[in-house]
Design a protein around this motif. Structure first.
Motif, PDB file in Angstrom:
ATOM      1  N   ILE A  18       0.842  -1.198   0.000  1.00 37.97           N
ATOM      2  CA  ILE A  18       0.000   0.000   0.000  1.00 37.97           C
ATOM      3  C   ILE A  18       0.875   1.244   0.000  1.00 37.97           C
ATOM      4  O   ILE A  18       0.652   2.175  -0.788  1.00 37.97           O
ATOM      5  N   ASN A  19       1.894   1.266   0.850  1.00 33.78           N
ATOM      6  CA  ASN A  19       2.795   2.422   0.908  1.00 33.78           C
ATOM      7  C   ASN A  19       3.522   2.632  -0.410  1.00 33.78           C
ATOM      8  O   ASN A  19       3.664   3.761  -0.884  1.00 33.78           O
ATOM      9  N   PHE A  20       3.981   1.540  -1.032  1.00 33.45           N
ATOM     10  CA  PHE A  20       4.669   1.640  -2.315  1.00 33.45           C
ATOM     11  C   PHE A  20       3.744   2.220  -3.385  1.00 33.45           C
ATOM     12  O   PHE A  20       4.117   3.126  -4.126  1.00 33.45           O
ATOM     13  N   ALA A  21       2.523   1.705  -3.460  1.00 32.20           N
ATOM     14  CA  ALA A  21       1.568   2.200  -4.461  1.00 32.20           C
ATOM     15  C   ALA A  21       1.240   3.670  -4.235  1.00 32.20           C
ATOM     16  O   ALA A  21       1.102   4.432  -5.196  1.00 32.20           O
ATOM     17  N   MET A  22       1.135   4.100  -2.984  1.00 33.76           N
ATOM     18  CA  MET A  22       0.851   5.510  -2.699  1.00 33.76           C
ATOM     19  C   MET A  22       2.023   6.398  -3.111  1.00 33.76           C
ATOM     20  O   MET A  22       1.816   7.506  -3.614  1.00 33.76           O
ATOM     21  N   THR A  31      -2.127   6.529 -12.609  1.00 30.71           N
ATOM     22  CA  THR A  31      -1.751   5.303 -11.923  1.00 30.71           C
ATOM     23  C   THR A  31      -2.848   4.258 -12.067  1.00 30.71           C
ATOM     24  O   THR A  31      -4.014   4.538 -11.812  1.00 30.71           O
ATOM     25  N   VAL A  32      -2.445   3.060 -12.499  1.00 31.84           N
ATOM     26  CA  VAL A  32      -3.344   1.914 -12.604  1.00 31.84           C
ATOM     27  C   VAL A  32      -2.852   0.856 -11.621  1.00 31.84           C
ATOM     28  O   VAL A  32      -1.685   0.470 -11.653  1.00 31.84           O
ATOM     29  N   LEU A  33      -3.726   0.404 -10.748  1.00 29.61           N
ATOM     30  CA  LEU A  33      -3.401  -0.657  -9.813  1.00 29.61           C
ATOM     31  C   LEU A  33      -3.690  -1.988 -10.500  1.00 29.61           C
ATOM     32  O   LEU A  33      -4.821  -2.265 -10.869  1.00 29.61           O
ATOM     33  N   VAL A  34      -2.647  -2.796 -10.719  1.00 27.10           N
ATOM     34  CA  VAL A  34      -2.796  -4.102 -11.342  1.00 27.10           C
ATOM     35  C   VAL A  34      -2.540  -5.158 -10.268  1.00 27.10           C
ATOM     36  O   VAL A  34      -1.450  -5.224  -9.708  1.00 27.10           O
ATOM     37  N   PHE A  43      -8.380  -3.009  -0.697  1.00 24.59           N
ATOM     38  CA  PHE A  43      -7.380  -1.982  -0.980  1.00 24.59           C
ATOM     39  C   PHE A  43      -7.977  -0.585  -0.875  1.00 24.59           C
ATOM     40  O   PHE A  43      -7.651   0.308  -1.656  1.00 24.59           O
ATOM     41  N   GLN A  44      -8.867  -0.374   0.084  1.00 23.46           N
ATOM     42  CA  GLN A  44      -9.559   0.903   0.246  1.00 23.46           C
ATOM     43  C   GLN A  44      -8.626   2.111   0.338  1.00 23.46           C
ATOM     44  O   GLN A  44      -8.937   3.146  -0.237  1.00 23.46           O
ATOM     45  N   PRO A  45      -7.485   2.037   1.038  1.00 26.94           N
ATOM     46  CA  PRO A  45      -6.642   3.229   1.126  1.00 26.94           C
ATOM     47  C   PRO A  45      -6.123   3.710  -0.235  1.00 26.94           C
ATOM     48  O   PRO A  45      -5.777   4.868  -0.392  1.00 26.94           O
ATOM     49  N   LEU A  46      -6.119   2.825  -1.225  1.00 29.09           N
ATOM     50  CA  LEU A  46      -5.585   3.191  -2.532  1.00 29.09           C
ATOM     51  C   LEU A  46      -6.627   3.788  -3.467  1.00 29.09           C
ATOM     52  O   LEU A  46      -6.269   4.417  -4.455  1.00 29.09           O
ATOM     53  N   LEU A  47      -7.892   3.584  -3.188  1.00 25.66           N
ATOM     54  CA  LEU A  47      -8.938   4.009  -4.124  1.00 25.66           C
ATOM     55  C   LEU A  47      -8.859   5.485  -4.509  1.00 25.66           C
ATOM     56  O   LEU A  47      -8.998   5.808  -5.690  1.00 25.66           O
ATOM     57  N   PRO A  48      -8.613   6.419  -3.600  1.00 34.06           N
ATOM     58  CA  PRO A  48      -8.535   7.816  -4.014  1.00 34.06           C
ATOM     59  C   PRO A  48      -7.269   8.158  -4.813  1.00 34.06           C
ATOM     60  O   PRO A  48      -7.191   9.218  -5.409  1.00 34.06           O
ATOM     61  N   HIS A  49      -6.300   7.249  -4.851  1.00 32.00           N
ATOM     62  CA  HIS A  49      -5.006   7.559  -5.454  1.00 32.00           C
ATOM     63  C   HIS A  49      -4.780   6.915  -6.818  1.00 32.00           C
ATOM     64  O   HIS A  49      -3.774   7.198  -7.464  1.00 32.00           O
TER      65      HIS A  49
END
Length: 91
Positions: A18-22, A31-34, A43-49
């Motif tokens: 999560i920290n890396f993706a942020m 940014t696309v989360l694959v 992965f809720q913390p990543l949704l806004p990012h």
């Protein structure tokens, strides 16, 4: 190096991921989360990012080119899966 213990019952992505993706989302224009994995994750913390999420599950040897074709817009898959996305770890 300390051991990292992952609990199979925890559906959340590991905090390091999560920290890396942020951090990537801070410097990347788009940014696309694959997610390439065989189990459901939250992965809720990543949704806004992130702008998009591609859940590839376990795509096999041809998965890399297939994922690239989707990301670059060369194909637009239209698939229904018999799965559901969880809104949190409590489900």
């Amino acid at each position: 190096m300390p051991a990292i213990i992952l609990l199979i019952d925890d559906r959340a992505l590991p905090i390091a991921q999560i920290n890396f993706a942020m951090e990537v989302a801070k410097v990347a224009k788009h940014t696309v989360l694959v997610l390439v994995q065989g189990r459901p994750r939250t992965f809720q913390p990543l949704l806004p990012h992130v702008e998009a999420i591609l859940y590839a599950y376990l795509p096999g040897p041809a998965g890399g080119p297939a994922i690239a074709n989707i990301i670059f817009g060369l194909v637009n898959p239209y698939v229904f899966f018999a799965t559901m996305r969880m809104n949190g770890d409590a489900h």
